[in-house]
Motif scaffolding. Structure first.
Motif, PDB file in Angstrom:
ATOM      1  N   ALA A   1       0.832  -1.209   0.000  1.00 45.69           N
ATOM      2  CA  ALA A   1       0.000   0.000   0.000  1.00 45.69           C
ATOM      3  C   ALA A   1       0.862   1.252   0.000  1.00 45.69           C
ATOM      4  O   ALA A   1       1.933   1.288   0.615  1.00 45.69           O
ATOM      5  CB  ALA A   1      -0.919   0.002   1.213  1.00 45.69           C
ATOM      6  N   GLU A   2       0.395   2.278  -0.689  1.00 42.26           N
ATOM      7  CA  GLU A   2       1.104   3.552  -0.698  1.00 42.26           C
ATOM      8  C   GLU A   2       0.832   4.347   0.576  1.00 42.26           C
ATOM      9  O   GLU A   2       1.635   5.189   0.966  1.00 42.26           O
ATOM     10  CB  GLU A   2       0.687   4.375  -1.923  1.00 42.26           C
ATOM     11  N   ARG A   3      -0.290   4.101   1.192  1.00 46.39           N
ATOM     12  CA  ARG A   3      -0.639   4.811   2.423  1.00 46.39           C
ATOM     13  C   ARG A   3       0.079   4.193   3.610  1.00 46.39           C
ATOM     14  O   ARG A   3       0.140   2.977   3.756  1.00 46.39           O
ATOM     15  CB  ARG A   3      -2.144   4.726   2.687  1.00 46.39           C
ATOM     16  N   THR A   4       0.588   5.064   4.486  1.00 46.83           N
ATOM     17  CA  THR A   4       1.156   4.617   5.748  1.00 46.83           C
ATOM     18  C   THR A   4       0.546   5.449   6.874  1.00 46.83           C
ATOM     19  O   THR A   4       0.501   6.671   6.795  1.00 46.83           O
ATOM     20  CB  THR A   4       2.688   4.777   5.781  1.00 46.83           C
ATOM     21  N   VAL A   5       0.074   4.758   7.899  1.00 46.21           N
ATOM     22  CA  VAL A   5      -0.479   5.411   9.082  1.00 46.21           C
ATOM     23  C   VAL A   5       0.346   4.978  10.280  1.00 46.21           C
ATOM     24  O   VAL A   5       0.550   3.779  10.506  1.00 46.21           O
ATOM     25  CB  VAL A   5      -1.956   5.034   9.288  1.00 46.21           C
ATOM     26  N   TYR A   6       0.838   5.943  11.044  1.00 48.21           N
ATOM     27  CA  TYR A   6       1.626   5.669  12.241  1.00 48.21           C
ATOM     28  C   TYR A   6       0.729   5.811  13.467  1.00 48.21           C
ATOM     29  O   TYR A   6       0.000   6.801  13.600  1.00 48.21           O
ATOM     30  CB  TYR A   6       2.803   6.643  12.355  1.00 48.21           C
ATOM     31  N   VAL A   7       0.792   4.824  14.360  1.00 44.99           N
ATOM     32  CA  VAL A   7       0.003   4.858  15.584  1.00 44.99           C
ATOM     33  C   VAL A   7       0.948   4.697  16.766  1.00 44.99           C
ATOM     34  O   VAL A   7       1.511   3.623  16.987  1.00 44.99           O
ATOM     35  CB  VAL A   7      -1.063   3.749  15.614  1.00 44.99           C
ATOM     36  N   MET A   8       1.138   5.764  17.527  1.00 44.05           N
ATOM     37  CA  MET A   8       1.918   5.685  18.753  1.00 44.05           C
ATOM     38  C   MET A   8       0.943   5.307  19.874  1.00 44.05           C
ATOM     39  O   MET A   8      -0.067   5.977  20.072  1.00 44.05           O
ATOM     40  CB  MET A   8       2.615   7.017  19.033  1.00 44.05           C
ATOM     41  N   PHE A   9       1.255   4.214  20.580  1.00 42.39           N
ATOM     42  CA  PHE A   9       0.289   3.652  21.526  1.00 42.39           C
ATOM     43  C   PHE A   9       0.980   3.196  22.797  1.00 42.39           C
ATOM     44  O   PHE A   9       2.172   2.890  22.810  1.00 42.39           O
ATOM     45  CB  PHE A   9      -0.443   2.464  20.890  1.00 42.39           C
ATOM     46  N   ASP A  10       0.213   3.147  23.868  1.00 49.19           N
ATOM     47  CA  ASP A  10       0.668   2.566  25.124  1.00 49.19           C
ATOM     48  C   ASP A  10      -0.046   1.222  25.287  1.00 49.19           C
ATOM     49  O   ASP A  10      -1.274   1.168  25.184  1.00 49.19           O
ATOM     50  CB  ASP A  10       0.337   3.492  26.298  1.00 49.19           C
ATOM     51  N   PRO A  11       0.673   0.129  25.531  1.00 48.29           N
ATOM     52  CA  PRO A  11       0.027  -1.173  25.653  1.00 48.29           C
ATOM     53  C   PRO A  11      -1.026  -1.241  26.754  1.00 48.29           C
ATOM     54  O   PRO A  11      -1.912  -2.099  26.710  1.00 48.29           O
ATOM     55  CB  PRO A  11       1.196  -2.123  25.959  1.00 48.29           C
ATOM     56  N   GLN A  12      -0.944  -0.346  27.734  1.00 56.15           N
ATOM     57  CA  GLN A  12      -1.908  -0.337  28.824  1.00 56.15           C
ATOM     58  C   GLN A  12      -3.142   0.523  28.523  1.00 56.15           C
ATOM     59  O   GLN A  12      -4.056   0.596  29.335  1.00 56.15           O
ATOM     60  CB  GLN A  12      -1.241   0.179  30.100  1.00 56.15           C
ATOM     61  N   CYS A  13      -3.182   1.147  27.371  1.00 56.81           N
ATOM     62  CA  CYS A  13      -4.261   2.080  27.035  1.00 56.81           C
ATOM     63  C   CYS A  13      -5.415   1.341  26.355  1.00 56.81           C
ATOM     64  O   CYS A  13      -5.249   0.834  25.240  1.00 56.81           O
ATOM     65  CB  CYS A  13      -3.711   3.164  26.113  1.00 56.81           C
ATOM     66  N   PRO A  14      -6.593   1.282  26.989  1.00 57.89           N
ATOM     67  CA  PRO A  14      -7.721   0.589  26.354  1.00 57.89           C
ATOM     68  C   PRO A  14      -8.203   1.272  25.085  1.00 57.89           C
ATOM     69  O   PRO A  14      -8.682   0.610  24.165  1.00 57.89           O
ATOM     70  CB  PRO A  14      -8.797   0.597  27.447  1.00 57.89           C
TER      71      PRO A  14
ATOM     72  N   ILE B   1      -2.067   9.398  16.327  1.00 63.25           N
ATOM     73  CA  ILE B   1      -2.132   8.812  14.983  1.00 63.25           C
ATOM     74  C   ILE B   1      -1.697   9.843  13.949  1.00 63.25           C
ATOM     75  O   ILE B   1      -2.198  10.968  13.947  1.00 63.25           O
ATOM     76  CB  ILE B   1      -3.568   8.341  14.684  1.00 63.25           C
ATOM     77  N   VAL B   2      -0.772   9.463  13.099  1.00 68.34           N
ATOM     78  CA  VAL B   2      -0.259  10.366  12.069  1.00 68.34           C
ATOM     79  C   VAL B   2      -0.424   9.704  10.708  1.00 68.34           C
ATOM     80  O   VAL B   2       0.052   8.586  10.481  1.00 68.34           O
ATOM     81  CB  VAL B   2       1.224  10.713  12.297  1.00 68.34           C
ATOM     82  N   GLY B   3      -1.105  10.394   9.815  1.00 67.42           N
ATOM     83  CA  GLY B   3      -1.257   9.930   8.443  1.00 67.42           C
ATOM     84  C   GLY B   3      -1.068  11.098   7.500  1.00 67.42           C
ATOM     85  O   GLY B   3      -0.787  12.225   7.921  1.00 67.42           O
ATOM     86  N   THR B   4      -1.219  10.840   6.223  1.00 67.93           N
ATOM     87  CA  THR B   4      -1.089  11.888   5.214  1.00 67.93           C
ATOM     88  C   THR B   4      -2.469  12.237   4.674  1.00 67.93           C
ATOM     89  O   THR B   4      -3.220  11.347   4.255  1.00 67.93           O
ATOM     90  CB  THR B   4      -0.185  11.440   4.061  1.00 67.93           C
ATOM     91  N   ASP B   5      -2.797  13.508   4.714  1.00 68.52           N
ATOM     92  CA  ASP B   5      -4.050  13.989   4.134  1.00 68.52           C
ATOM     93  C   ASP B   5      -3.915  13.897   2.613  1.00 68.52           C
ATOM     94  O   ASP B   5      -3.099  14.605   2.017  1.00 68.52           O
ATOM     95  CB  ASP B   5      -4.305  15.427   4.587  1.00 68.52           C
ATOM     96  N   GLU B   6      -4.716  13.053   1.986  1.00 59.63           N
ATOM     97  CA  GLU B   6      -4.562  12.834   0.554  1.00 59.63           C
ATOM     98  C   GLU B   6      -5.082  14.000  -0.284  1.00 59.63           C
ATOM     99  O   GLU B   6      -4.806  14.061  -1.485  1.00 59.63           O
ATOM    100  CB  GLU B   6      -5.249  11.529   0.154  1.00 59.63           C
ATOM    101  N   SER B   7      -5.784  14.937   0.344  1.00 65.70           N
ATOM    102  CA  SER B   7      -6.231  16.115  -0.402  1.00 65.70           C
ATOM    103  C   SER B   7      -5.174  17.206  -0.445  1.00 65.70           C
ATOM    104  O   SER B   7      -5.193  18.068  -1.314  1.00 65.70           O
ATOM    105  CB  SER B   7      -7.519  16.683   0.215  1.00 65.70           C
ATOM    106  N   THR B   8      -4.228  17.166   0.500  1.00 67.19           N
ATOM    107  CA  THR B   8      -3.186  18.189   0.563  1.00 67.19           C
ATOM    108  C   THR B   8      -1.778  17.617   0.449  1.00 67.19           C
ATOM    109  O   THR B   8      -0.835  18.348   0.156  1.00 67.19           O
ATOM    110  CB  THR B   8      -3.272  18.969   1.887  1.00 67.19           C
ATOM    111  N   GLY B   9      -1.625  16.320   0.738  1.00 64.99           N
ATOM    112  CA  GLY B   9      -0.295  15.710   0.744  1.00 64.99           C
ATOM    113  C   GLY B   9       0.501  16.020   1.995  1.00 64.99           C
ATOM    114  O   GLY B   9       1.689  15.702   2.065  1.00 64.99           O
TER     115      GLY B   9
END
Length: 225
Positions: free
Chosen positions: A72-85, A179-187
């Motif tokens: 996939a060309e899209r990449t989404v980064y998710v910074m998470f804490d394992p204890q976070c529901p 969560i960090v992703g790329t807005d596909e309308s603006t890049g």
């Protein structure tokens, strides 16, 4: 999750800075070599957030594991804490988007003493998806997640989770998931801070179409970065 959780980053940052003087400069180099830039940021409710900064280069260098479509060309980064529901909710709900994007899950240690160790255990696992699923099942059953206090984990993996935590702090975050992703309308990069439903994530990032199908149809083997 809550503001008090992020306060734990202050002593952590000070501890890592002190360690850096004794030869562990690799932990902090990711921050000095990748200056952050202001980004458009939103809460899970769609409220605009101020003073959020991010570096996609730093996120690419952060230690995490990848799920979803490796092509996939899209990449989404998710910074998470394992204890976070709330992070667990996003983990489960975004399974159906795996066919449409790569999701890089980056553990941090904020909430309690188990957070960083559980994050390191997930990263060190040869099957991070399965270990993450076990973590969420144990957390949901009030078992507290993976039992890691007596587990011997690689020092470099534990250091990477600490570095991830400092990186999150450098972005001005006040809660996870971040969560960090790329807005596909603006890049341009866009941040969503807090839990978000898949349809809202797709809408916020202006994806041309949402994924279809179940988590079973889209299951993949975890790829460690």
């Amino acid at each position: 999750m809550k503001r008090r959780a992020l306060l734990a980053l202050l002593p952590l940052a000070l501890a890592l800075a002190a360690c850096g003087k004794h030869g562990t400069s690799s932990i902090t180099s990711v921050f000095t070599s990748h200056p952050t830039e202001p980004v458009q940021a939103w809460s899970d409710t769609g409220e605009a957030l101020k003073d959020r900064r991010v570096s996609l280069d730093a996120l690419k260098d952060a230690k995490g594991f990848t799920v979803g479509n490796p092509k996939a060309e899209r990449t989404v980064y998710v910074m998470f804490d394992p204890q976070c529901p709330h992070c667990g909710e996003v983990w489960q709900s975004t399974h159906r988007l795996w066919r449409e994007a790569k999701f890089v899950w980056i553990p941090v240690g904020l909430i309690n003493a188990d957070s960083a160790l559980q994050g390191a255990a997930i990263l060190a696992s040869p099957t991070p998806i399965g270990t993450m699923e076990s973590q969420e099942q144990l957390l949901a059953s009030d078992a507290g997640g993976l039992q890691v206090k007596n587990q011997i984990l690689p020092a470099d993996i534990k250091a990477a989770v600490q570095a991830n935590s400092m990186l999150l702090a450098s972005f001005g975050a006040v809660q996870v998931p971040f969560i960090v992703g790329t807005d596909e309308s603006t890049g341009k990069p866009e941040v969503i801070e807090g839990p978000v439903e898949p349809d809202a994530l797709v809408e916020r990032l202006h994806w041309k179409r949402a994924a279809q199908g179940s988590a079973q149809e889209n299951s993949n083997t975890g790829i460690k970065k």
